[in-house]
Design an enzyme around this catalytic site. Structure first.
Site, PDB file in Angstrom:
ATOM      1  N   LYS A   1      -9.107  71.650   6.857  1.00  0.00           N
ATOM      2  CA  LYS A   1      -9.186  70.188   6.795  1.00  0.00           C
ATOM      3  C   LYS A   1     -10.619  69.680   6.615  1.00  0.00           C
ATOM      4  O   LYS A   1     -10.829  68.588   6.082  1.00  0.00           O
ATOM      5  CB  LYS A   1      -8.564  69.566   8.050  1.00  0.00           C
TER       6      LYS A   1
ATOM      7  N   ASP B   1      -2.940  62.053   8.654  1.00  0.00           N
ATOM      8  CA  ASP B   1      -2.715  62.397  10.060  1.00  0.00           C
ATOM      9  C   ASP B   1      -2.985  61.201  10.969  1.00  0.00           C
ATOM     10  O   ASP B   1      -2.387  61.089  12.041  1.00  0.00           O
ATOM     11  CB  ASP B   1      -3.632  63.551  10.483  1.00  0.00           C
TER      12      ASP B   1
END
Length: 411
Positions: A56, A92
């Site tokens: 990420k 997210d």
């Protein structure tokens, strides 16, 4: 690959089924080793990908543009190829925000501990700030980068209101682990665990046993996937789509676990449920017999109940790690707390109940071979079954009718 997920490992991922349930595109899981990441991104041979552990943050240098939100968080979980230019965003954030609301966990004015310092931790920090948390502390084993160590958290933040776990601790196959001891915190009002496999982690189970609102990361996973799909397709999906996909994914992945007295018909009902739902069926007693290579009554006679319960715990632990199965358990399976804890991780426990005089007796059941023993056992175990069960089912004599009644209760 046009759409998919990159990360390592990916064997536990539910993302393919969630994305494809939207009916807009095919979705692949592409497991990349660290030395393959750069080549994959340089080739740009995709329309859109999601990014998970451990990439990420690693993907950011390869992107042409990232959203202000992803830049502020310092982590990207969605990359879209826009005519050869790679655009990164972080869905997210919305996933966690919506998941906290779904779990009934408020952060406004609350003291929050975030376990972990990785990409998901950064997202959690941004969500905490956006939702008005009163104070925010990160916790890690090393305590580096301004984080508290776990011992410091116990000593200095025992009054924390909310704990957010962003570490992989407790994730399958290490499902017996828990990242922190909740009993050390006096006034918790919420616990959120970003882990979604198992469906109910030990951390969440510990919180729920104390009456604390808590949930794992499945809703977050679904919500962020739908937001990523919006970036992939340019189409806006209403929140009802998130709710529908969450219920569908949870129901498909959740085990249906039948508990109750010997002779109540768990195996017959379980077999019928598996047929109706097209799910694998397991009878824990049959698995045990295959392992010990003799009838259970003979094993009891030769080695005693304690030895049998040890084998039973091993078998139940293994079966509980599966998902989407129907599982019939032995009458004494819930007598041990560790068995119940294992069964609850991925399971919904259904207590099949019938009047004691309707229960079958059998010589091959060492603890319920006659009517008098059955009555005594029933009186001893009944409150244990009730305490362990998620749902109490008054079972009829017909297995097909009982199976349909269960499906109606679950719908």
């Amino acid at each position: 690959m046009r759409y998919g997920l990159i990360g390592c490992p990916l064997g536990h991922s539910f993302s393919k089924e969630i994305h494809e349930a939207l009916g807009r595109y095919s979705y692949e899981l592409k497991e990349l080793q660290p030395d393959q990441l750069a080549t994959f991104l340089h080739q740009r041979d995709f329309a859109g990908v999601n990014v998970t552990i451990p990439y990420k943050q690693a993907v950011i240098p390869y992107l042409d543009e990232i959203s202000a939100r992803a830049r502020a968080i310092g982590a990207v979980n969605t990359v879209v190829n826009r005519s050869g230019r790679l655009y990164g965003d972080n869905t997210d954030f919305d996933g966690m925000r919506l998941a906290l609301h779904h779990a009934g966990i408020s952060l406004s004015g609350r003291s929050v501990l975030i376990l972990g310092t990785g990409g998901t931790s950064r997202t959690a920090y941004s969500v905490c700030r956006a939702l008005g948390a009163g104070s925010i502390d990160r916790v890690s084993r090393s305590g580096n980068g301004g984080a508290l160590t776990y011992e410091q958290a116990y000593a200095k933040r025992a009054d924390a209101d909310v704990i957010l776990n962003t570490t992989p601790c407790g994730m399958y196959p290490n499902s017996d682990e828990t990242p922190i001891d909740l009993s050390r915190f006096r006034q918790l009002t919420g616990v959120f665990d970003a882990v979604y496999r198992p469906l109910r982690t030990r951390l969440v189970a510990a919180a729920q046993s104390r009456g604390i609102p808590a949930d794992t990361g499945l809703y977050m996973l679904v919500a962020q996937a739908v937001r990523a799909a919006e970036l992939f397709t340019g189409e806006a999906f209403p929140k009802t789509v998130i709710d529908r996909l969450y219920q569908r994914t949870r129901n498909e992945r959740r085990n249906l676990v039948l508990i109750g007295m010997p002779g109540v018909g768990k195996t017959r009902v379980g077999t019928r449920l598996s047929e109706l739902l097209h799910r694998p069926f397991f009878d824990s007693d049959k698995v045990i017999v295959e392992r010990i290579k003799m009838p259970i009554a003979d094993y009891f006679a030769a080695y005693g109940e304690e030895a049998f319960r040890k084998v039973e715990t091993e078998v139940l632990g293994e079966l509980s790690g599966r998902s989407g199965i129907v599982l019939s358990t032995g009458g004494g399976a819930v007598l041990k707390h560790e068995n119940v804890a294992a069964l609850r991780q991925n399971g919904y426990l259904l207590f099949l109940d019938r009047p004691v005089d309707e229960l079958k007796t059998s010589a091959d059941r060492p603890l319920s071979s006659d009517r008098e023993r059955v009555r005594k056992l029933f009186a001893e175990r009944y409150p244990i079954y009730l305490a362990a069960a998620d749902k109490h089912i008054l079972s009829g004599k017909n297995a097909n009718e009982t199976a349909h009644m269960i499906l109606e209760e679950l719908s």
